[in-house]
Design an enzyme around this catalytic site. Sequence first.
Site, mmCIF file in Angstrom:
data_model
loop_
_atom_site.group_PDB
_atom_site.id
_atom_site.type_symbol
_atom_site.label_atom_id
_atom_site.label_comp_id
_atom_site.label_asym_id
_atom_site.label_seq_id
_atom_site.Cartn_x
_atom_site.Cartn_y
_atom_site.Cartn_z
ATOM 1 N N GLY A 116 0.806 -1.231 0.000
ATOM 2 C CA GLY A 116 0.000 0.000 0.000
ATOM 3 C C GLY A 116 0.829 1.265 0.000
ATOM 4 O O GLY A 116 0.309 2.346 0.293
ATOM 5 N N LEU A 117 2.116 1.155 -0.347
ATOM 6 C CA LEU A 117 2.973 2.352 -0.359
ATOM 7 C C LEU A 117 3.266 2.820 -1.790
ATOM 8 O O LEU A 117 4.220 3.563 -2.029
ATOM 9 C CB LEU A 117 4.276 2.086 0.410
ATOM 10 C CG LEU A 117 4.086 1.744 1.898
ATOM 11 C CD1 LEU A 117 5.426 1.482 2.585
ATOM 12 C CD2 LEU A 117 3.343 2.864 2.645
ATOM 13 N N SER A 119 4.129 1.183 -4.672
ATOM 14 C CA SER A 119 5.313 0.708 -5.406
ATOM 15 C C SER A 119 5.038 0.512 -6.896
ATOM 16 O O SER A 119 5.918 0.780 -7.727
ATOM 17 C CB SER A 119 5.855 -0.585 -4.794
ATOM 18 O OG SER A 119 4.866 -1.579 -4.843
ATOM 19 N N ASP A 163 -1.854 7.682 -6.908
ATOM 20 C CA ASP A 163 -0.520 7.109 -6.682
ATOM 21 C C ASP A 163 0.493 7.632 -7.701
ATOM 22 O O ASP A 163 1.598 8.042 -7.347
ATOM 23 C CB ASP A 163 -0.567 5.577 -6.786
ATOM 24 C CG ASP A 163 -1.179 4.928 -5.560
ATOM 25 O OD1 ASP A 163 -1.808 5.644 -4.765
ATOM 26 O OD2 ASP A 163 -1.026 3.705 -5.406
#
Length: 343
Positions: A116-117, A119, A163
Site C-alpha cells: 500500500g505504499l 510501489s 498514486d
Amino acid sequence: MRSVPISDTITPQGVQPAEGAAWGKVILLGEHAVVYGRTAVAAAIDRQVCVRLTPRQGSARVAPLEDAPGIAPSLTGGAESDPRLLRALARAADLFRVSLEDVEINITSDLPSSVGLGSSAALSVSLVRALAKWTGNSLEDDVVCSHALDIERIFHGFPSGIDNTVATYGGLVAFRRGQGTRWLTAPRPLPLVIVLGRSSRDTGSVVSSLRERWTAAPDRYEVLFDIIGHIAASGERAISTGDIETLGSLMFQDHAVLRRLGVSTEELDQLVELARRNGALGAKLTGGGGGGAVICLCEKGRTELIEAFCRGGSTAFSADVGAAARVSRCGSATGTQAGLHGQ
Ligand code: PMV
C-alpha cells in the site's frame, strides 16, 4: 492523453544507460473513496523505485531487485514471478515505440512493495522516465504522470490516479479524480511511523471486490464514501493549519469507516489499536488495505512505538512527510525528502 514527441528513428544500440526514479507514498486520508470521485490526501515518502536501462546483446532481461529490504517476492523474482511486470514493460515499450529486446532492465528500490505504499505507481513512473531518457525524449511531468497511469492500470485495473501523481511530483497533495491536484504545505513535517503487516495482499483484488459490493448495494457504499470524503476535506484543513491532533483523530475515524467498507483486516485493526495504546495521535491502514501497511501519527514517542511494533514481530520505520510543498523531479527533492536512489 497527450502524445509523446518520439524521434523518428530509435536506435538504442550504443546509447548511454538511462535511469528514472520515483517516490513511494502514503495516503493520509481518503483511499478507496478516491476511486469513486471523493477527495483524498497523500504524501510522498523518502523511499524510491529506480529503473536503470543498459544496452545488452541478446534478449531482454529483467534483473532481480538489488538493495531492496522488505521487497515482496512479486518484484524480487523479476518478470518471471509476476506476469504483470512483463505486461507493464511491454506497455511502456509500446508507448515509446521502442523494442526492449536489447535492453537490460534493472529495478532497484528501498520501497517495500505490495503493502500500500505505491510501489507499482513508482515503478511505472520510473520506467517512463528511464525510457524517455533512453529514447532521447524530454517529457514534461504531466506527460510522465499520464503515461504512468496507463501502465499502472496493468497492476490495478481501475486506479484513481493519486498514486502516479504523488510518485511523479512528490510533495503533499489533495487529489480528486477529474478535478486536478491541490498542492498542500504543512507548516511542519508530519511525523509518521509506518508499520508493515505480515499478510500479503494485492490492491487490484481489494479494489475489485469492493467494486462488487458497491455494485450490489451502491447506496450503502456511497454514504460511506461521502463520510470518507468529508474526513479527507477536514484533514486537508487540519494539515494546512498544523492541527495535528485533529488530523490524528480524523485518521482513527477514517480507519473505522475503512473497516465498514470491508478493506481492513484483524491484523491491521490490531496494529491501529497498538498505536492508540502507545500514544499515537492517529493511525489507519494506508493504500489498498486487505493487509499491507498502517500509518501512525506521533507527536512524541516514535522510537517507543517502533519498538512496540518490533516486539510484536512487525517491521516499522519512521517517515516525515509533507514539509516540501512540491518536488518537481526525482533527484531534486527538497525539505525532508531525499534525492534519487543511492544519492
Ligand atoms: O495500495 P496502493 O498503494 O496501490 O493504493 C491504492 C489506493 C486506492 O485508493 C485503494 C486505489 C486508488 O487507485 O486510488
